[in-house]
Design an enzyme around this catalytic site. Structure first.
Site, PDB file in Angstrom:
ATOM      1  N   GLY A   1     -18.362  -5.380  -6.608  1.00  0.00           N
ATOM      2  CA  GLY A   1     -17.795  -5.390  -5.156  1.00  0.00           C
ATOM      3  C   GLY A   1     -17.859  -4.093  -4.423  1.00  0.00           C
TER       4      GLY A   1
ATOM      5  CG  ASP B   1     -12.920   3.708  -1.543  1.00  0.00           C
ATOM      6  OD1 ASP B   1     -12.037   4.230  -1.415  1.00  0.00           O
ATOM      7  OD2 ASP B   1     -13.264   2.573  -1.199  1.00  0.00           O
TER       8      ASP B   1
ATOM      9  CE  LYS C   1     -12.009  -0.225   0.839  1.00  0.00           C
ATOM     10  NZ  LYS C   1     -11.638   0.455  -0.588  1.00  0.00           N
TER      11      LYS C   1
ATOM     12  CE1 TYR D   1      -3.995   2.608  -5.267  1.00  0.00           C
ATOM     13  CE2 TYR D   1      -1.591   3.154  -5.512  1.00  0.00           C
ATOM     14  CZ  TYR D   1      -2.578   2.622  -4.897  1.00  0.00           C
ATOM     15  OH  TYR D   1      -2.547   2.241  -3.553  1.00  0.00           O
TER      16      TYR D   1
ATOM     17  CB  SER E   1      -0.795   0.016   1.237  1.00  0.00           C
ATOM     18  OG  SER E   1      -1.657   1.411   1.356  1.00  0.00           O
TER      19      SER E   1
ATOM     20  CG  ASN F   1     -12.845   4.522   2.513  1.00  0.00           C
ATOM     21  OD1 ASN F   1     -13.716   5.162   2.965  1.00  0.00           O
ATOM     22  ND2 ASN F   1     -12.082   5.105   1.609  1.00  0.00           N
TER      23      ASN F   1
END
Ligand code: NAP
Length: 275
Positions: free
Chosen positions: A130, A105, A68, A215, A19, A89
Site C-alpha cells: 500500500g 512518510d 493519500k 506505533y 490520531s 501526506n
C-alpha cells in the site's frame, strides 16, 4: 508562513478520532511560539474538503488513510518525490494561494531507520503493497538499500514491484527469503487487534532487525515475537514523529522540537495502554 494569526492546520482522513497528530502538532507549534492550532477532520467527501483549504483558509494539511493517493488530482503541484512515491501526506497552502503536495512518510521512515542501522547495501523485506510500502521502497532505494516486496494479494504486489523495479514474492514464499531487515507496512497488529501478527513466529528469527510501522501499540505482537526470537526491533513511533517534524518544517520553515513531539506521543500511548 503567511501572516494569518492564529494559523490553522488540519488532518484529513477517515477515521481520525484516534490520531495522535493533533496532540503532537499542537505541542510542537505551541513550543515554537507559533500562534496556531491543528485539528482532526473526518472527511467524507475529498472534493468538498479540498475546497475548504482555500476558503477557511488552512495553512497546511496532513493527509492520512484512505486519501493519500486520492488527494493528488486536487493539488496545484505535487513535488517530484511524492509523484514518484504516488502518495501525498502533506499539503502546504503557499503564499501564492496554491496547494502543494509532499510526502514525508519516506523521510520519516529513513531518518528513524538510520538511528539503528546503515541502510546502504542492506537487504530489506517490505511486507505490504500500500501507500506506506511505496514510501518505504522509495526511501530504502534512495539510501542505497536493496528491497523486495512481499504481499498477500500477488497482483497488487507484482504491480508495485514492477513499477519500482524490485523483486516480488508471495507471502507463501517468505520462508525462502533472507534479508537483514523486515519492515511491516500492513496494519495487522494495530490497536484494537493487538494480538495479531502478519508473520508466523518461526519465520521472524531470520531477520536481524524487524521494524513495524505501527506505533499503537508501541510493541506489536510482531515486535514481541521478534524480540523473543533475538531480533532487534524498531517500532513506528520514531517514523511517526519524524514524518510529523518534516511536515512542520515544510509549513513553517522552522525547526520543530522533535524530542518534545516524541515525549508527548509516548506519554499518551503509555497512559492509554500502559505500553
Ligand atoms: P494501505 O495502503 O491500506 O496498505 C495496507 C497493506 O497491508 C496492503 O498491501 C494489504 O495487502 C496489507 N494488508 C492489510 N490487511 C492485511 C491482512 N489481514 N493480511 C495480509 N496483508 C494485509 O495502508 P497504508 O496507508 O500503507 O498503512 C499501513 C500501516 O502503516 C497502517 O497501520 C498505518 O497506521 C501505518 N503507518 C504508519 C506511519 C507512521 O508514521 N508510523 C505512517 C504511515 C502509515 P493487500 O494488497 O493484499 O490488500
Amino acid at each position: 508562513m503567511k501572516n494569518r494569526a492564529p494559523a490553522v492546520f488540519a488532518l484529513f482522513g477517515n477515521p481520525v478520532s484516534h490520531s495522535l497528530s493533533p496532540l503532537m502538532h499542537n505541542a510542537a507549534l505551541q513550543k515554537m511560539g507559533i500562534a496556531a492550532s491543528y485539528c482532526a477532520c473526518c472527511v467524507e467527501d475529498m472534493e468538498e474538503a479540498m475546497e475548504k483549504i482555500k476558503k477557511l483558509p488552512l495553512e497546511g494539511v496532513s493527509v492520512t488513510i484512505p486519501f493519500k493517493t486520492a488527494v493528488m488530482p486536487y493539488l496545484d503541484e505535487v513535488d517530484a518525490i511524492a509523484q514518484e512515491i504516488g502518495a501525498v501526506n502533506t499539503i502546504w497552502h503557499d503564499d501564492k494561494d496554491r496547494l502543494q503536495g509532499y510526502n514525508t512518510d519516506w523521510i520519516g521512515m529513513v531518518r528513524d531507520l538510520e538511528e539503528y542501522l546503515e541502510i546502504k547495501k542492506k537487504r530489506f523485506v517490505i511486507l505490504g503493497a500500500g501507500g506506506t510500502a511505496r514510501a518505504a521502497l522509495f526511501g530504502i532505494r534512495q539510501r542505497g538499500g536493496m528491497p523486495v516486496i512481499v504481499n498477500r494479494t500477488p497482483e497488487r504486489g507484482e504491480r508495485l514491484a514492477k513499477e519500482f523495479g524490485v523483486p516480488f514474492y508471495p507471502l507463501s514464499q517468505i520462508k525462502g527469503i533472507s534479508a537483514d531487515c523486515l519492515i511491516n507496512t500492513t496494519p495487522i497488529g494495530m490497536a484494537p487487534d493487538r494480538k495479531k501478527s502478519p508473520l508466523a513466529r518461526d519465520i521472524i528469527g531470520r531477520f536481524r532487525w524487524v521494524m513495524d510501522c505501527i506505533y499503537n501499540p508501541l510493541k506489536t505482537q510482531l515486535l514481541k515475537e521478534a524480540e523473543e526470537a533475538g531480533c532487534m526491533v524498531i517500532n513506528g513511533l520514531g517514523m511517526f514523529v519524524q514524518q510529523g517534524a518534516e511536515q512542520i518544517r515544510i509549513w513553517t520553515g522552522k525547526e520543530p522540537p522533535v524530542a518534545l513531539m516524541r515525549e508527548v506521543v509516548l506519554a499518551r500511548l503509555k497512559e492509554d495502554h500502559g505500553d
